[in-house]
Design an enzyme around this catalytic site. Structure first.
Site, PDB file in Angstrom:
ATOM      1  N   SER B  13       0.858  -1.192   0.000  1.00 55.84           N
ATOM      2  CA  SER B  13       0.000   0.000   0.000  1.00 55.84           C
ATOM      3  C   SER B  13       0.892   1.238   0.000  1.00 55.84           C
ATOM      4  CB  SER B  13      -0.945  -0.074   1.201  1.00 55.84           C
ATOM      5  OG  SER B  13      -1.934   0.904   1.110  1.00 55.84           O
ATOM      6  N   HIS B  40      -2.810  -0.895  -3.357  1.00 58.31           N
ATOM      7  CA  HIS B  40      -3.934   0.029  -3.165  1.00 58.31           C
ATOM      8  C   HIS B  40      -3.653   1.311  -3.940  1.00 58.31           C
ATOM      9  CE1 HIS B  40      -4.536  -2.033   0.979  1.00 58.31           C
ATOM     10  NE2 HIS B  40      -5.142  -2.689   0.018  1.00 58.31           N
ATOM     11  N   ASP B 133      -4.696  -4.404   5.825  1.00 54.58           N
ATOM     12  CA  ASP B 133      -5.029  -5.366   4.779  1.00 54.58           C
ATOM     13  C   ASP B 133      -3.873  -6.363   4.628  1.00 54.58           C
ATOM     14  OD1 ASP B 133      -6.386  -6.596   2.735  1.00 54.58           O
ATOM     15  OD2 ASP B 133      -6.004  -5.033   1.244  1.00 54.58           O
TER      16      ASP B 133
END
Ligand SMILES: C[S@@+](CC[C@H](N)C(=O)[O-])C[C@H]1O[C@@H](n2cnc3c(N)ncnc32)[C@H](O)[C@@H]1O
Lengths: 279, 187
Positions: B13, B40, B133
């Site tokens: 991310s 992401h 995540d």
């Protein structure tokens, strides 16, 4: 001799049996959907509905029809937006509408219409382009709850900001607020938008063709199917379209691997808009 | 070193670009495994990651297509705004299900489906990121016998994501980026 199966294998067997049971009992056929994503959503259902395993879930669903809608909420994904991917709607407006104008009357099929977001987007676009009056829209889905939402035309107010922005980016010629009234955190879309709409329960897996469509928009439904089911659905679209009729798919869907790729031309490649061949 | 490895999944991310730049370009031309990557990115932006890394890598790099059969020696990026999943028949699926932990694509969704498909043949890697995540997905990978590698949070641009993965997967191996790159070259 009897060998103990690892837990995940048993789960796979249970899922297969559950899908078979749903088909035989209720005629909902998820057997050829993408397994990975069905499995993920069934696991959510099992956890949130409080079952220890899928066999227990199956037993309840088979004996209590009231459980079915709850399970369908997991099995069918109701994620949508009005004018989702504005560039798709812009391409329809700029490239497809000029062709549609040449017909005295039109039929449009929104397959897998969910709560109606895509349908209302198209009706508004057609109204802006002066085509609404000569068009009949067919909006279909297998999820009854979603169809009811679509028929009501009611959406949460906090979603409207995104819808408005999408509409503007799609080349909208009016203001989205012309079409709804807001009250109590919700907006209600004008019922005249539904004047020429027929809502119906129709499955791309188990039901038959619709006649003589000029445009079919089926977005983000095929990705939930495996390849053979995708072929079935595209075959259905091919047979439902008039010669030179248009098919619009989702941003990450294409006919590239389809058995019926040869029956269509790429009309707007980047937007996954196809045209059925003339011959 | 494991010889069972059949596939690699990677989640990253905040700070992803730099971290992936230490790993993907280092893959040798003859690298035989497929690598599925979730990064992401803001959903309203077309993902340019595949193009970017194709220019820097010796292996094939592309954005994943729905129902595409998975090929070895290829890096697949999840497209923005879709989840990427691995099917049991080793093909890729996309889905527009709800975001998970505010993310679509979601690292957990990729890891869990890949764990089901590859079992102990899977190597899962969690890199820098400012959310949680990937932790649950990595747990699933370990539970099914796969290998878990986590970027050392002390040296990550954003430590939260590796930290969360380590918390849920204490047996994961914590490594610097160069060590992860080395590991993959020998896997
Ligand atoms: C992710 S939504 C897509 C909604 C909308 N078309 C869009 O792109 O925003 C998928 C829809 O497909 C419907 N669906 C799933 N299986 C179907 C089938 N076999 N036949 C028709 N619709 C189906 C679901 O109920 C759901 O409403």
């Amino acid at each position: 001799m009897t060998e103990i199966q690892p837990a995940e294998k048993v789960e796979d067997i249970e899922i297969r049996l559950l899908l078979e049971a749903l088909y035989i009992t209720y005629h909902y056929d998820f057997r050829n959907y993408s397994i990975a994503s069905i499995k993920r959503r069934l696991r959510q259902a099992r956890e949130q509905m409080g079952f220890a395993n899928f066999s227990a879930l199956q037993e309840r669903v088979m004996h209590e029809p009231d459980m079915l809608p709850r399970l369908l909420r997991y099995l069918t994904v109701q994620v949508s937006e009005m004018f989702r991917d504005p560039s798709y709607f812009r391409a329809l407006r700029e490239k497809v509408v000029p062709h549609l104008r040449t017909y005295p009357s039109l039929k449009v099929w929104v397959a897998g219409c969910s709560g109606g977001e895509e349908l209302y987007s198209l009706v508004i676009l057609f109204r802006e382009e002066g085509l609404e009056e000569r068009t009949i829209f067919y909006a279909t889905d297998i999820n009854q709850e979603a169809l009811h939402v679509a028929e009501s035309g009611i959406f949460a107010l906090d979603r409207v900001r995104l819808f408005t922005e999408n509409h503007r980016n799609s080349g909208g010629k009016s203001s989205l607020s012309d079409y709804y009234q807001a009250a109590y955190g919700r907006v209600s879309f004008d019922k005249t938008l539904r004047r020429n709409v027929v809502f119906s329960d129709h499955s791309l897996v188990t039901d038959a063709v619709f006649a003589e469509m000029h445009l079919i928009s089926c977005r983000n439904v095929l990705i939930y199917f495996n390849r053979s089911l995708q072929d079935r659905a595209v075959g259905l679209f091919k047979d439902s379209l008039v010669r030179k009729g248009f098919l619009g798919l989702g941003a990450k869907e294409s006919l590239r691997f389809s058995r019926y790729a040869g029956a269509f031309d790429e009309f707007v490649r980047e937007e996954k808009i196809y045209q059925k061949r003339g011959a | 070193m494991t010889t069972k490895a059949e596939a690699v999944v990677v989640g990253a991310s905040a700070g992803a670009l730099e971290a992936l730049s230490a790993i993907l370009p280092a893959l040798p031309r003859e690298f035989r495994l497929p690598v599925m990557v979730v990064v992401h990115v803001p959903s309203d932006r077309r993902s340019v990651l595949a193009e970017l890394f194709q220019a820097k890598c010796r292996v094939q790099v592309r954005e994943a297509d729905d129902k595409e059969p998975i090929a070895g020696g290829t890096v697949y990026f999840a497209p923005s705004d879709y989840h990427l999943l691995v099917e049991p028949d080793k093909s890729l699926s996309l889905s527009s299900d709800e975001p998970v932990l505010f993310s679509r694509p979601s690292i957990d969704v990729l890891f869990e489906s890949a764990a089901d498909a590859y079992g102990e043949g899977l190597v899962a890697i969690v890199l820098t990121g400012a959310n949680e995540d990937g932790a649950k997905g990595m747990r699933a990978v370990l539970d099914l016998g796969g290998v878990a590698l986590v970027q050392d949070p002390d040296r990550a641009f954003a430590p939260a994501m590796p930290q969360a993965a380590i918390r849920l997967c204490p047996s994961a191996r914590v490594m610097a980026l160069e060590e992860i790159a080395m590991y993959l070259q020998k896997v």
